[in-house]
Every structure is written in structure tokens, then in C-alpha cells.
Design a protein around this motif. Structure first.
Motif, PDB file in Angstrom:
ATOM      1  N   VAL A  74      -1.091  -3.202 -12.330  1.00  0.00           N
ATOM      2  CA  VAL A  74      -1.358  -3.791 -13.449  1.00  0.00           C
ATOM      3  C   VAL A  74      -0.727  -3.619 -14.810  1.00  0.00           C
ATOM      4  CG1 VAL A  74      -3.638  -4.093 -14.900  1.00  0.00           C
ATOM      5  CG2 VAL A  74      -3.949  -3.479 -12.453  1.00  0.00           C
ATOM      6  N   GLY A  75      -0.481  -4.569 -15.512  1.00  0.00           N
ATOM      7  CA  GLY A  75       0.410  -4.373 -16.838  1.00  0.00           C
ATOM      8  C   GLY A  75      -0.465  -4.055 -17.984  1.00  0.00           C
ATOM      9  N   ASP A  76       0.187  -3.873 -18.919  1.00  0.00           N
ATOM     10  CA  ASP A  76      -0.294  -3.690 -20.417  1.00  0.00           C
ATOM     11  C   ASP A  76      -1.394  -4.879 -20.791  1.00  0.00           C
ATOM     12  OD1 ASP A  76       0.614  -1.126 -20.660  1.00  0.00           O
ATOM     13  OD2 ASP A  76       2.589  -1.720 -21.929  1.00  0.00           O
ATOM     14  N   ASP A  77      -1.256  -5.770 -20.500  1.00  0.00           N
ATOM     15  CA  ASP A  77      -2.124  -6.737 -20.553  1.00  0.00           C
ATOM     16  C   ASP A  77      -3.087  -7.116 -19.634  1.00  0.00           C
ATOM     17  OD1 ASP A  77      -0.525  -7.717 -18.675  1.00  0.00           O
ATOM     18  OD2 ASP A  77       0.204  -9.375 -19.505  1.00  0.00           O
ATOM     19  N   GLY A  78      -3.535  -6.159 -18.610  1.00  0.00           N
ATOM     20  CA  GLY A  78      -4.551  -6.308 -17.724  1.00  0.00           C
ATOM     21  C   GLY A  78      -4.345  -7.306 -16.826  1.00  0.00           C
ATOM     22  N   ARG A  79      -3.110  -7.826 -16.826  1.00  0.00           N
ATOM     23  CA  ARG A  79      -2.951  -8.806 -15.699  1.00  0.00           C
ATOM     24  C   ARG A  79      -2.351  -8.178 -14.530  1.00  0.00           C
ATOM     25  NH1 ARG A  79      -2.145 -14.320 -17.582  1.00  0.00           N
ATOM     26  NH2 ARG A  79      -0.671 -14.634 -15.782  1.00  0.00           N
ATOM     27  N   PRO A  80      -2.805  -8.370 -13.046  1.00  0.00           N
ATOM     28  CA  PRO A  80      -2.408  -7.598 -12.091  1.00  0.00           C
ATOM     29  C   PRO A  80      -1.015  -8.473 -11.535  1.00  0.00           C
ATOM     30  CG  PRO A  80      -4.266  -9.045 -11.624  1.00  0.00           C
ATOM     31  CD  PRO A  80      -4.145  -9.132 -12.937  1.00  0.00           C
ATOM     32  N   SER A  81      -0.151  -7.856 -10.811  1.00  0.00           N
ATOM     33  CA  SER A  81       0.933  -8.292 -10.155  1.00  0.00           C
ATOM     34  C   SER A  81       1.107  -7.683  -8.784  1.00  0.00           C
ATOM     35  CB  SER A  81       2.081  -8.349 -11.019  1.00  0.00           C
ATOM     36  OG  SER A  81       2.469  -7.068 -11.094  1.00  0.00           O
ATOM     37  N   THR A  82       1.597  -8.685  -7.851  1.00  0.00           N
ATOM     38  CA  THR A  82       1.618  -8.173  -6.453  1.00  0.00           C
ATOM     39  C   THR A  82       3.146  -8.520  -6.060  1.00  0.00           C
ATOM     40  OG1 THR A  82       0.925 -10.199  -5.452  1.00  0.00           O
ATOM     41  CG2 THR A  82      -0.639  -8.601  -5.959  1.00  0.00           C
ATOM     42  N   ARG A  83       3.660  -7.719  -5.058  1.00  0.00           N
ATOM     43  CA  ARG A  83       4.958  -7.796  -4.505  1.00  0.00           C
ATOM     44  C   ARG A  83       4.727  -7.289  -3.123  1.00  0.00           C
ATOM     45  NH1 ARG A  83       3.193  -4.803  -8.152  1.00  0.00           N
ATOM     46  NH2 ARG A  83       4.695  -5.644  -9.755  1.00  0.00           N
ATOM     47  N   VAL A  84       5.728  -7.485  -1.975  1.00  0.00           N
ATOM     48  CA  VAL A  84       5.795  -6.917  -0.823  1.00  0.00           C
ATOM     49  C   VAL A  84       6.732  -5.788  -0.728  1.00  0.00           C
ATOM     50  CG1 VAL A  84       6.166  -7.067   1.768  1.00  0.00           C
ATOM     51  CG2 VAL A  84       4.954  -8.959   0.549  1.00  0.00           C
ATOM     52  N   VAL A  85       6.479  -4.486  -0.493  1.00  0.00           N
ATOM     53  CA  VAL A  85       7.498  -3.444  -0.265  1.00  0.00           C
ATOM     54  C   VAL A  85       7.309  -2.849   1.095  1.00  0.00           C
ATOM     55  CG1 VAL A  85       7.422  -3.017  -2.717  1.00  0.00           C
ATOM     56  CG2 VAL A  85       5.604  -1.413  -1.026  1.00  0.00           C
ATOM     57  N   LEU A  86       8.008  -1.964   1.540  1.00  0.00           N
ATOM     58  CA  LEU A  86       7.968  -1.147   2.766  1.00  0.00           C
ATOM     59  C   LEU A  86       7.483  -0.054   2.743  1.00  0.00           C
ATOM     60  CD1 LEU A  86      11.370  -2.703   4.240  1.00  0.00           C
ATOM     61  CD2 LEU A  86       8.910  -3.760   4.604  1.00  0.00           C
ATOM     62  N   ILE A  87       6.589   0.266   3.689  1.00  0.00           N
ATOM     63  CA  ILE A  87       6.134   1.833   3.728  1.00  0.00           C
ATOM     64  C   ILE A  87       7.411   2.620   4.456  1.00  0.00           C
ATOM     65  CG2 ILE A  87       5.091   1.366   5.902  1.00  0.00           C
ATOM     66  CD1 ILE A  87       3.019   3.693   5.238  1.00  0.00           C
ATOM     67  N   LYS A  88       7.462   3.678   3.715  1.00  0.00           N
ATOM     68  CA  LYS A  88       8.615   4.738   4.247  1.00  0.00           C
ATOM     69  C   LYS A  88       8.156   5.991   4.762  1.00  0.00           C
ATOM     70  CE  LYS A  88      12.073   1.623   4.103  1.00  0.00           C
ATOM     71  NZ  LYS A  88      12.652   1.122   5.457  1.00  0.00           N
ATOM     72  N   GLY A  89       6.894   6.406   4.568  1.00  0.00           N
ATOM     73  CA  GLY A  89       6.303   7.538   4.847  1.00  0.00           C
ATOM     74  C   GLY A  89       4.846   7.749   4.727  1.00  0.00           C
ATOM     75  N   VAL A  90       4.219   8.359   5.702  1.00  0.00           N
ATOM     76  CA  VAL A  90       2.839   8.353   5.524  1.00  0.00           C
ATOM     77  C   VAL A  90       2.232   9.745   6.136  1.00  0.00           C
ATOM     78  CG1 VAL A  90       2.280   7.272   7.590  1.00  0.00           C
ATOM     79  CG2 VAL A  90       0.618   7.561   5.803  1.00  0.00           C
ATOM     80  N   ASP A  91       1.707  10.614   5.443  1.00  0.00           N
ATOM     81  CA  ASP A  91       1.014  11.953   6.017  1.00  0.00           C
ATOM     82  C   ASP A  91      -0.161  12.228   4.843  1.00  0.00           C
ATOM     83  OD1 ASP A  91       2.159  13.006   3.435  1.00  0.00           O
ATOM     84  OD2 ASP A  91       3.794  13.721   4.396  1.00  0.00           O
ATOM     85  N   ALA A  92      -0.748  13.418   5.300  1.00  0.00           N
ATOM     86  CA  ALA A  92      -1.815  13.846   4.252  1.00  0.00           C
ATOM     87  C   ALA A  92      -1.628  13.733   3.076  1.00  0.00           C
ATOM     88  CB  ALA A  92      -2.209  15.213   4.875  1.00  0.00           C
ATOM     89  N   ARG A  93      -0.590  13.633   2.302  1.00  0.00           N
ATOM     90  CA  ARG A  93      -0.128  13.725   1.091  1.00  0.00           C
ATOM     91  C   ARG A  93      -0.309  12.084   0.592  1.00  0.00           C
ATOM     92  NH1 ARG A  93       5.836  16.154   0.621  1.00  0.00           N
ATOM     93  NH2 ARG A  93       5.933  14.523   2.197  1.00  0.00           N
ATOM     94  N   GLY A  94      -0.087  11.209   1.267  1.00  0.00           N
ATOM     95  CA  GLY A  94      -0.290   9.792   0.806  1.00  0.00           C
ATOM     96  C   GLY A  94       0.841   8.905   1.467  1.00  0.00           C
ATOM     97  N   ILE A  95       1.119   7.689   0.822  1.00  0.00           N
ATOM     98  CA  ILE A  95       1.830   6.720   1.385  1.00  0.00           C
ATOM     99  C   ILE A  95       3.009   6.510   0.388  1.00  0.00           C
ATOM    100  CG2 ILE A  95       1.962   4.191   1.750  1.00  0.00           C
ATOM    101  CD1 ILE A  95      -1.164   4.233   2.653  1.00  0.00           C
ATOM    102  N   VAL A  96       4.231   6.408   1.159  1.00  0.00           N
ATOM    103  CA  VAL A  96       5.409   6.298   0.137  1.00  0.00           C
ATOM    104  C   VAL A  96       6.192   5.234   0.392  1.00  0.00           C
ATOM    105  CG1 VAL A  96       7.837   7.549   0.090  1.00  0.00           C
ATOM    106  CG2 VAL A  96       5.468   9.106   0.386  1.00  0.00           C
ATOM    107  N   TRP A  97       6.757   4.524  -0.597  1.00  0.00           N
ATOM    108  CA  TRP A  97       7.674   3.538  -0.881  1.00  0.00           C
ATOM    109  C   TRP A  97       8.915   4.007  -1.857  1.00  0.00           C
ATOM    110  CZ3 TRP A  97       3.081   3.185  -3.089  1.00  0.00           C
ATOM    111  CH2 TRP A  97       3.065   3.118  -4.431  1.00  0.00           C
TER     112      TRP A  97
END
Length: 211
Positions: free
Chosen positions: A52-75
Motif C-alpha cells: 500500500v502506498g502513501d495515498d492508501g492505494r494498494p498495488s500488486t505484482r507477481v514475485v517468486l518465493i525464495k525461502g520459507v521457514d519459521a521466520r517467514g517467507i522471503v523474496w
């Protein structure tokens, strides 16, 4: 063009029941992700990232997961990109995996932090050479006059760094630390299964949502 409103699909491949799902959402995600890999889906590691930007408008894009463990999800990405700028102002995001062939969706929400310098360095140096040079060449999300700008910048980066470009200071990893997960399994008659996990007092509470 076919009438969009008339498009229909009946979801009948699987079910998701509280008694058969993992008590920990990370374990449930790892199970589903492994099944997506075994099913040889196209890019099962692709996820939609919403900020979400400063204007409150959401934006989306596709990225690739590069790691996942108990700490969280990484890209990994360019810190100066639109998503990087928005995360610097509002360090919260949502992720979504959509495995169409399995009739499954996973949604994850939480705060976002940068990965360590060591993690970013390690992943950067594991990338193909052209991808490492591309990280130097692209002023991501900025307006450029033509593709020739990128080609010229990539060539200049190749001359400057040869076969061992270092990680650019404007490029690195993010980790989303989940505080909510939702697992959606398509079911017949639109009576889909939705299980949400949310943190309460440091523990995960699992609950069913109406579809």
C-alpha cells in the motif's frame, strides 16, 4: 468474445477439513507447496505481493518465493522499486499463491522486514550472471525512454564487473513475518473450504470461514 459472466467451473478435486489439516500453518503450507511441486505446475513458486502506498492505494505484482521457514517467507527485489518504496513507508504486506490446477489458494499477511546482508549476498551470488548484471542495469519502476537503455546499462555493468558483480546496495531480500494465513480449497456448489490461522498470544488459532 465469450460472455465473461457465463464462465463457470465446478471445483471438485479435494477437500480441506480441520481434523486433517496441520495445527501449524507453516506445516500446512509446506505440505501444499510440496504437492504443487510434485504436480509439476507451471511456476508453483510464483506469488502475488500486495503493498500500500502513501495515498492508501494498494498495488500488486507477481514475485517468486525464495525461502520459507519459521521466520517467514522471503523474496528478493530492488529496494528502490515501487514495492520497495511502499514497504519502506508501510512495512506490511499480503501474499497470495494461486495453484489453479489444484483448485487451491493460500493467503498470508504480516509485517515485512529486510533480510540480513549475509542472506542477500548469499542469494545474489547464487543467481545466474545475467541476472546479477540485470540487477545493476535496471532502475526498477522508473520511466525509461526505450529498451536500449537497459541493454546499454547491462553491457556497461558487464564491462565494469566482468564475471563477478557484487550485490548492488539497492538490491536485496525481504521477509514477510506472518500473523495470519488462509488456506482455500475449491469445493462443489461454491461451498468452498476456508481455514484461517491467526496468532493469539503467541499461539496459532485455526478457524473455519464461510466461503
Amino acid at each position: 468474445m465469450e460472455d465473461i459472466a457465463s464462465l463457470r467451473k465446478s471445483y471438485e478435486k479435494a477437500e480441506l477439513d480441520e481434523t486433517a489439516s496441520a495445527a501449524d500453518p507453516l506445516h500446512q503450507f509446506q505440505l501444499w507447496f510440496e504437492q504443487a511441486l510434485q504436480s509439476q505446475l507451471p511456476e508453483p513458486n510464483a506469488m502475488t505481493l500486495a503493498t500500500v502506498g502513501d495515498d492508501g492505494r494498494p498495488s500488486t505484482r507477481v514475485v517468486l518465493i525464495k525461502g520459507v521457514d519459521a521466520r517467514g517467507i522471503v523474496w528478493y527485489t530492488n529496494y528502490g522499486s515501487r514495492k520497495g518504496r511502499e514497504l519502506a513507508q508501510r512495512p506490511f504486506a499480503a501474499l497470495q499463491f494461486h495453484w489453479v490446477e489444484l483448485e487451491r489458494v493460500v493467503r498470508i499477511e504480516g509485517r515485512v522486514e529486510k533480510t540480513s546482508e549475509e542472506e542477500s549476498d548469499a542469494y545474489f551470488h547464487s543467481r545466474p550472471l545475467d541476472s546479477r548484471l540485470g540487477a545493476w542495469a535496471s532502475p526498477q519502476s522508473q520511466v525509461i525512454s526505450s529498451r536500449a537503455v537497459l541493454v546499454k546499462a547491462a553491457a556497461e555493468a558487464a564491462v565494469r564487473h566482468a564475471l563477478n558483480p557484487p550485490r548492488p546496495p539497492h538490491w536485496g531480500g525481504y521477509r514477510l513475518v506472518p500473523d495470519a494465513w488462509e488456506f482455500w480449497q475449491g469445493r462443489k456448489s461454491r461451498l468452498h473450504d476456508r481455514l484461517r490461522y491467526r496468532q493469539v498470544g503467541g499461539a496459532w488459532v485455526r478457524e473455519r470461514l464461510a466461503p
